[in-house]
Scaffold this motif. Sequence first.
Motif, PDB file in Angstrom:
ATOM      1  N   SER A  24       1.174  -1.307   0.304  1.00 53.11           N
ATOM      2  CA  SER A  24       0.531  -0.052  -0.015  1.00 53.11           C
ATOM      3  C   SER A  24       1.168   1.546   0.373  1.00 53.11           C
ATOM      4  O   SER A  24       2.426   1.032   0.489  1.00 53.11           O
ATOM      5  N   LEU A  25       0.097   2.549  -0.058  1.00 53.16           N
ATOM      6  CA  LEU A  25       1.494   3.740  -0.035  1.00 53.16           C
ATOM      7  C   LEU A  25       1.497   3.724   0.739  1.00 53.16           C
ATOM      8  O   LEU A  25       3.184   3.773   0.911  1.00 53.16           O
ATOM      9  N   GLY A  26       0.612   3.395   2.475  1.00 58.00           N
ATOM     10  CA  GLY A  26       1.400   4.147   3.270  1.00 58.00           C
ATOM     11  C   GLY A  26       2.304   2.583   3.694  1.00 58.00           C
ATOM     12  O   GLY A  26       3.579   3.175   4.103  1.00 58.00           O
TER      13      GLY A  26
ATOM     14  N   LYS B 299       0.678  10.174  -4.619  1.00 61.49           N
ATOM     15  CA  LYS B 299      -0.010  10.151  -3.417  1.00 61.49           C
ATOM     16  C   LYS B 299      -1.270  11.433  -3.808  1.00 61.49           C
ATOM     17  O   LYS B 299      -2.342  10.778  -3.836  1.00 61.49           O
TER      18      LYS B 299
ATOM     19  N   GLN C 240      11.953   2.528  -2.135  1.00 56.95           N
ATOM     20  CA  GLN C 240      11.428   3.280  -3.085  1.00 56.95           C
ATOM     21  C   GLN C 240      11.292   3.263  -4.125  1.00 56.95           C
ATOM     22  O   GLN C 240      10.705   2.984  -5.245  1.00 56.95           O
TER      23      GLN C 240
ATOM     24  N   LEU D 163       6.820  10.093  -5.579  1.00 58.66           N
ATOM     25  CA  LEU D 163       5.406   9.821  -4.934  1.00 58.66           C
ATOM     26  C   LEU D 163       4.483  11.084  -4.549  1.00 58.66           C
ATOM     27  O   LEU D 163       3.306  11.140  -3.863  1.00 58.66           O
ATOM     28  N   LYS D 164       4.922  12.457  -5.451  1.00 58.53           N
ATOM     29  CA  LYS D 164       3.659  13.842  -5.587  1.00 58.53           C
ATOM     30  C   LYS D 164       3.063  13.154  -6.269  1.00 58.53           C
ATOM     31  O   LYS D 164       1.508  12.901  -5.819  1.00 58.53           O
TER      32      LYS D 164
ATOM     33  N   SER E  78       0.690  18.523  -7.145  1.00 55.58           N
ATOM     34  CA  SER E  78       2.040  18.350  -6.863  1.00 55.58           C
ATOM     35  C   SER E  78       3.001  19.500  -7.143  1.00 55.58           C
ATOM     36  O   SER E  78       4.305  19.476  -6.324  1.00 55.58           O
TER      37      SER E  78
ATOM     38  N   LEU F   5       5.731   4.508   1.846  1.00 57.55           N
ATOM     39  CA  LEU F   5       6.407   5.191   3.188  1.00 57.55           C
ATOM     40  C   LEU F   5       7.313   5.142   3.926  1.00 57.55           C
ATOM     41  O   LEU F   5       8.157   5.881   4.541  1.00 57.55           O
TER      42      LEU F   5
ATOM     43  N   GLN G  39      -4.396   8.694  -5.381  1.00 54.38           N
ATOM     44  CA  GLN G  39      -5.088   8.421  -4.658  1.00 54.38           C
ATOM     45  C   GLN G  39      -6.840   9.406  -3.869  1.00 54.38           C
ATOM     46  O   GLN G  39      -7.192   9.047  -3.662  1.00 54.38           O
ATOM     47  N   LYS G  40      -6.164  10.584  -4.771  1.00 48.16           N
ATOM     48  CA  LYS G  40      -7.945  11.935  -4.912  1.00 48.16           C
ATOM     49  C   LYS G  40      -8.333  11.572  -5.863  1.00 48.16           C
ATOM     50  O   LYS G  40      -9.095  12.108  -6.331  1.00 48.16           O
TER      51      LYS G  40
END
Length: 186
Positions: free
Chosen positions: A117-119, A149, A129, A145-146, A164, A122, A152-153
């Motif tokens: 997962s992204l979490g 993230k 990574q 990574l920006k 970003s 990280l 996810q939105k």
Amino acid sequence: MASYGDSAKVLIGPTRGEFANETVFLTSRQTNEQLHIIKEKLGDYDGFAAMSDGAAESLYHRRKGILAPALPRIFSWSGEESSDRIEDAIRKSVMPLLQSRTGDDCSLGILQYANFSLGDLLERSEALQMELLEIRNARGLRNRLKVLKGFQKNLDTRGLSDFSGLSESTVRKHRKVIQSLFVQGS
């Protein structure tokens, strides 16, 4: 991450030719009889190892048909370390031990599917990574990574650019790589 200790199993045990240490080359007539291909879902398994006779002497118990506890432990490293660090650890600590127990070739190949997962991603080292996200430097990693993230939105390219602070062309480059890394439907 999966626990390999009790769940690891042998898919294909060692095969023996007419003579000990006999090699069946891919170009030989016996290839069809010796080549094993498995195409099935393997349950919770997300990797496998292939090894030569010498490595199998220490990592595979022939009579019981089971793997040595060291092999699942090696698999557990893959979710925590980069492949360079794992390869270095195997070369410096595992291979000398295997080679001390046999006069035979000691080859070990490991392939493992990465699923984070992204979490979880990280929380891993920057080196891991970078490897998993196929990026070569810290700045590129921050940008990738920006964009990740922003995924996810569910933002479009323009939205990802605004989120970003990266140009739309930079976002498109990162987006293309990110999309190639993820298995659809997972």
